[in-house]
Design a protein around this motif. Sequence first.
Motif, PDB file in Angstrom:
ATOM      1  N   VAL A 141      -2.863  -8.638  -4.688  1.00  0.00           N
ATOM      2  CA  VAL A 141      -4.052  -8.252  -5.456  1.00  0.00           C
ATOM      3  C   VAL A 141      -4.905  -7.278  -4.667  1.00  0.00           C
ATOM      4  O   VAL A 141      -5.305  -6.220  -5.149  1.00  0.00           O
ATOM      5  N   PHE A 142      -5.220  -7.651  -3.444  1.00  0.00           N
ATOM      6  CA  PHE A 142      -6.124  -6.791  -2.645  1.00  0.00           C
ATOM      7  C   PHE A 142      -5.443  -5.501  -2.194  1.00  0.00           C
ATOM      8  O   PHE A 142      -6.086  -4.472  -2.059  1.00  0.00           O
ATOM      9  N   ALA A 143      -4.121  -5.571  -1.982  1.00  0.00           N
ATOM     10  CA  ALA A 143      -3.409  -4.350  -1.599  1.00  0.00           C
ATOM     11  C   ALA A 143      -3.425  -3.342  -2.747  1.00  0.00           C
ATOM     12  O   ALA A 143      -3.665  -2.144  -2.541  1.00  0.00           O
ATOM     13  N   VAL A 164       0.840  -1.200   0.000  1.00  0.00           N
ATOM     14  CA  VAL A 164       0.000   0.000   0.000  1.00  0.00           C
ATOM     15  C   VAL A 164       0.872   1.247   0.000  1.00  0.00           C
ATOM     16  O   VAL A 164       0.566   2.250  -0.662  1.00  0.00           O
ATOM     17  N   LEU A 165       1.997   1.168   0.746  1.00  0.00           N
ATOM     18  CA  LEU A 165       2.894   2.327   0.800  1.00  0.00           C
ATOM     19  C   LEU A 165       3.809   2.403  -0.421  1.00  0.00           C
ATOM     20  O   LEU A 165       4.617   3.319  -0.545  1.00  0.00           O
ATOM     21  N   GLY A 166       3.710   1.397  -1.312  1.00  0.00           N
ATOM     22  CA  GLY A 166       4.518   1.400  -2.522  1.00  0.00           C
ATOM     23  C   GLY A 166       5.904   0.826  -2.348  1.00  0.00           C
ATOM     24  O   GLY A 166       6.745   0.920  -3.240  1.00  0.00           O
ATOM     25  N   ASN A 167       6.134   0.240  -1.183  1.00  0.00           N
ATOM     26  CA  ASN A 167       7.467  -0.308  -0.897  1.00  0.00           C
ATOM     27  C   ASN A 167       7.471  -1.794  -1.265  1.00  0.00           C
ATOM     28  O   ASN A 167       7.432  -2.682  -0.401  1.00  0.00           O
ATOM     29  N   HIS A 168       7.526  -2.085  -2.562  1.00  0.00           N
ATOM     30  CA  HIS A 168       7.407  -3.471  -3.030  1.00  0.00           C
ATOM     31  C   HIS A 168       8.650  -4.285  -2.686  1.00  0.00           C
ATOM     32  O   HIS A 168       8.552  -5.488  -2.459  1.00  0.00           O
ATOM     33  N   LYS A 219      -6.125   1.367  -5.504  1.00  0.00           N
ATOM     34  CA  LYS A 219      -6.684   1.594  -6.842  1.00  0.00           C
ATOM     35  C   LYS A 219      -5.599   1.761  -7.911  1.00  0.00           C
ATOM     36  O   LYS A 219      -5.695   2.594  -8.821  1.00  0.00           O
ATOM     37  N   ASP A 220      -4.537   1.001  -7.754  1.00  0.00           N
ATOM     38  CA  ASP A 220      -3.476   1.019  -8.767  1.00  0.00           C
ATOM     39  C   ASP A 220      -3.799  -0.069  -9.797  1.00  0.00           C
ATOM     40  O   ASP A 220      -3.256  -1.178  -9.796  1.00  0.00           O
TER      41      ASP A 220
END
Length: 845
Positions: free
Chosen positions: A735-737, A709-713, A742-743
Amino acid sequence: MANVSVAAEWQLLYNRYYRKPELYPMRWKHVDLARHKVAAAPFGGPVAVIRDDSKIVQLHAESALRKLRLFNSAGHPLADAVWRHPGGRLIGMSWNDDLTLVCVVQDGTIYRYDLHAQLVEPNISMGKECFEQNVADCAFWGNGVVCITEQNQLFCIPDFRNPKPVPLADPMIDEPPRCIAVIEPQYTMSGNVEVLLGVADDPVVLVVEEDGVQRLGEGLLRGPLQKMVVSRDGKWLASFTHDGRLLVTTSDLTGIIIERECESSLPPEQIAWCGMDAVLLYWDDMLLMMGPDGDPVHYLYDEPIILIPECDGVRILSNTSMEFLQRVPDSTVSIFTIGSTSPAALLYDALDHFDRRSAKADENLRLIKPSLPEAVEACVDASGHEFDVSRQRTLLRAASYGQAFCSNFQRDRIQEMCKILRVLNAVHSPEIDIPLSIQQYKLLSPSVLIGRLINAHRHLLALRMSEYLGMNQEVVIMHWACSKITASLSIPDATLLDILLDKLKLCKGISYAAVAAHADKNGRRKLAAMLVDHEPRSSKQVPLLLSIGEEDTALMKATESGDIDLVYLVLFHIWQKRQSLEFFGTIQARPLARDLFITYARCYKHEYLKDFFLSTGQLQDVAFLLWKESWEFVKNPMASKGSPLHGPRIKLIEKAQSLFAETKEHVFESKAAEEHAKLLRIQHELEVTTKQAIFVDSSISDTIRTCIVLGNHRAAMRVKTEFKVSEKRWYWLKVFALATIKDWVALEKFSKEKRPPIGYRPFVEACIEADEKAEAIKYIPKLADPRERAESYARIGLVKEAADAASQAKDGELLGRLKLTFAQNAAASSIFDTLRDRLSFPGAS
């Protein structure tokens, strides 16, 4: 003749007879009341004597040391003590309700003595003012005292059980009062003591209380009062006026009851009420008894006397005798008055004729037949008022003789009187010498009398009396046992134990613990331990064992009783006194004590509990405690802000992991603690890098989800790798994250990386939950199962597509469900009906 001799001793005061029998000749030696201060207790109580230091006296053969001497009512010595108290001369002394002698000295100190002339600690002070001003006079009542200082200020102690001096209102007088009297608190409206002061040259009486002063008797009194005394019930005031009159008024001085001239204008040395019918005034050679009317009665004395008021008369103490002046009871008058023809007199006379075998006995009985019950009752009542045993016996024989001819008389009345007289005669006897009358006995009560006997160490008589009256003997035996211990310091413990047990076993339910406590107080700890072992009640036994230092025995008794409160009492006591390892060793041998300690320490004393588990080798329990402690950090408000608290917390978990690893049975816990520490460390790092306190104490899944969610993949992938998260779980989480933020581009890209191991349904679900139908359409065609495609299309409202997919499935039940889904849409319902018909499913409607 007997009747004549009895009545010949009486004196007539107006219309009432009085008698003054000698109770005892005084057996003391070298006691001259004129040279001593004297205090005599009511209810036939003891007499205290001490040389009057305000008089110059010839010592004769006496020692120069002043002695306080205690005697019983017949002058038999009880005890003595040398008077060595500083503080000035003795102002006054009196016995209080529990037979403690209260002595007030000039500086306001109050010394108290028991019946054995032992000083009762602590001494009491009347306060700083009395010490500075000096006490000039004092007045006593049942359980209190009031003192007046040389500055005419008043202070009182209302109750010696709570000896706090209370200042009374300032009477505002310059000269000392001529006389002082007290109305007891139980007879006042306020419930506080009222002090009456006869003021010099002022025809009033001042009534002093805590909150004010009243002037009473203005217009009623013609001059100042010289002496005054309040009646026993607080209602009347007898006083001697300045001009030689006896004045009896109401205690509030609103009305005169009696006003009579006396034979001397000099104030009497003593004034006292004789019952409620007469007043006694004593000058140095004459005792004058005055009633409401008629000539006064004179008694002449050639030696000094002390008047001791009782509820039914006055005891008169002289150097040589103890007498009792009382009104002759009506029953006695009816029998023994000269020439009496009352039924009781005729019944008494009938017994005499019966003893002489005279027929006159029957004649007397016939004369009084209708009044026989009253005559019997009068004889029974008169017997109770006699001190002479032979006369008691004769009166009871007369009553018994009359009762034989009287069917409706209460049969147990004579038996009851015999019981009372037996008790009274026992205490009248030599050595005991308590001259109680029947009225005094009833007012005092048997239990108080027995209490006085045991305080005087008359235990055998008290025990027999308790048994005879059907009363509890425990009090007597307990007091005897305690007294025996005090007086038997030279007897060995084992011998004394046998003596005590021989008597203590007479009374079931007696408190061995209380006797043991007394033994311990007297320094006989071994005897106390042996005694307490016989106490059947653990609740009394255990606290005493602790007080005498028998902690191990106390713990054994407490655990045997099963009383949790008692066990905890012992545990806390030992815990405070012993070193930890010694304490742990003590409780380890007792499962109940051990378990209770663990239960308590688990809630409040983790450090102690860890030490206990380590001392007993229970490493896994220490590990669980450490793990639990790590979670306590979460409750600390600082834990959510910054990370300093996470370091110690992780160390606790790692320590727990190492302890788990030492036991083969806790492999799972060891692995879980290891991973927990690893996760916390990663979460701690993530919070530091992101500067957001949202990671710690979340699960692995939540940590991955939050990273995405924070974009820290990269961090998410690290967590996945570290904890070996499965591909299926990883796909679900990602998937749910991605749908949460909404990416949709990233989600579509992720779906195309490779064939998802979880299929495309989670992609559809995530889009539908985010209410993105357009995104969902991208993934629905990829669903392999036509049923799933039909239901997914239905959820986003695409009727035709749903119908096409359902027809491919050839599932009638599915068509029915889809029809219900579009029930509001008639055209859609028609489509599904057509499809069902085409598939030839029966039951279509």
